[in-house]
Design a protein around this motif. Structure first.
Motif, PDB file in Angstrom:
ATOM      1  N   MET A   1     -49.118 -32.919  -1.667  1.00 54.12           N
ATOM      2  CA  MET A   1     -50.405 -33.495  -1.316  1.00 54.12           C
ATOM      3  C   MET A   1     -51.399 -32.373  -1.108  1.00 54.12           C
ATOM      4  SD  MET A   1     -49.589 -36.790   1.013  1.00 54.12           S
ATOM      5  CE  MET A   1     -51.184 -37.446   0.555  1.00 54.12           C
ATOM      6  N   GLY A   2     -52.647 -32.675  -1.413  1.00 53.61           N
ATOM      7  CA  GLY A   2     -53.635 -31.618  -1.319  1.00 53.61           C
ATOM      8  C   GLY A   2     -55.022 -32.134  -1.028  1.00 53.61           C
ATOM      9  N   TRP A   3     -55.893 -31.191  -0.808  1.00 52.41           N
ATOM     10  CA  TRP A   3     -57.315 -31.465  -0.616  1.00 52.41           C
ATOM     11  C   TRP A   3     -58.100 -30.744  -1.704  1.00 52.41           C
ATOM     12  CZ3 TRP A   3     -59.262 -34.865   2.846  1.00 52.41           C
ATOM     13  CH2 TRP A   3     -58.430 -35.278   3.893  1.00 52.41           C
ATOM     14  N   TYR A   4     -59.025 -31.473  -2.295  1.00 56.03           N
ATOM     15  CA  TYR A   4     -59.953 -30.938  -3.265  1.00 56.03           C
ATOM     16  C   TYR A   4     -61.368 -31.176  -2.742  1.00 56.03           C
ATOM     17  CZ  TYR A   4     -56.190 -30.725  -6.749  1.00 56.03           C
ATOM     18  OH  TYR A   4     -55.052 -30.423  -7.443  1.00 56.03           O
ATOM     19  N   ARG A   5     -62.319 -30.464  -3.328  1.00 58.23           N
ATOM     20  CA  ARG A   5     -63.701 -30.712  -2.950  1.00 58.23           C
ATOM     21  C   ARG A   5     -64.596 -30.588  -4.172  1.00 58.23           C
ATOM     22  NH1 ARG A   5     -64.868 -25.305   0.781  1.00 58.23           N
ATOM     23  NH2 ARG A   5     -64.918 -23.786  -0.933  1.00 58.23           N
ATOM     24  N   GLN A   6     -65.723 -31.277  -4.089  1.00 55.76           N
ATOM     25  CA  GLN A   6     -66.697 -31.231  -5.173  1.00 55.76           C
ATOM     26  C   GLN A   6     -68.085 -31.162  -4.572  1.00 55.76           C
ATOM     27  OE1 GLN A   6     -66.420 -34.404  -8.065  1.00 55.76           O
ATOM     28  NE2 GLN A   6     -67.468 -33.188  -9.592  1.00 55.76           N
TER      29      GLN A   6
END
Length: 117
Positions: A34-39
């Motif tokens: 599981m991870g976190w991404y950002r835009q």
């Protein structure tokens, strides 16, 4: 149907802290990672941090030493503790989960983080 629900975003001053949460609709053990991404506006979505089912972690260079990803298996929740926030951390943050087979990627709806004075 797998659902990932983020919470914890908001407005914070530079140097401040926030903790994001991502709750899964099923067992967290149903994901290989599981991870976190950002835009950010006008930019591509980028990986921020990832944690495997065994607890190993990886971070983007831009957040190393400031962000910490963790998981609470009992609560089926993944966290992103963000400290020493900078204006350039402003973005929509998305939670991601990869199926055990690696063939399916699930996304949350995103939560806005704004770092501004």
């Amino acid at each position: 149907q797998v659902q990932l629900v983020e919470s914890g975003g908001g407005l914070v001053q530079p140097g401040g802290s926030l903790r994001l949460s991502c709750a899964t609709s099923g067992s967290i053990f149903g994901f290989s990672a599981m991870g976190w991404y950002r835009q950010a506006p006008g930019k591509q979505r980028e990986l921020v941090a990832v944690i495997s089912s065994r607890g190993s972690t990886n971070y983007a260079d831009s957040v190393k030493g400031r962000f910490t990803i963790s998981r609470d298996n009992a609560k089926n929740t993944v966290y992103l503790q963000m400290s020493s926030l900078k204006p350039e951390d402003t973005a929509i943050y998305y939670c991601n989960g990869v199926s055990l087979s690696g063939s399916t990627s699930y996304w949350g709806q995103g939560t806005q983080v704004t770092v501004s004075s």
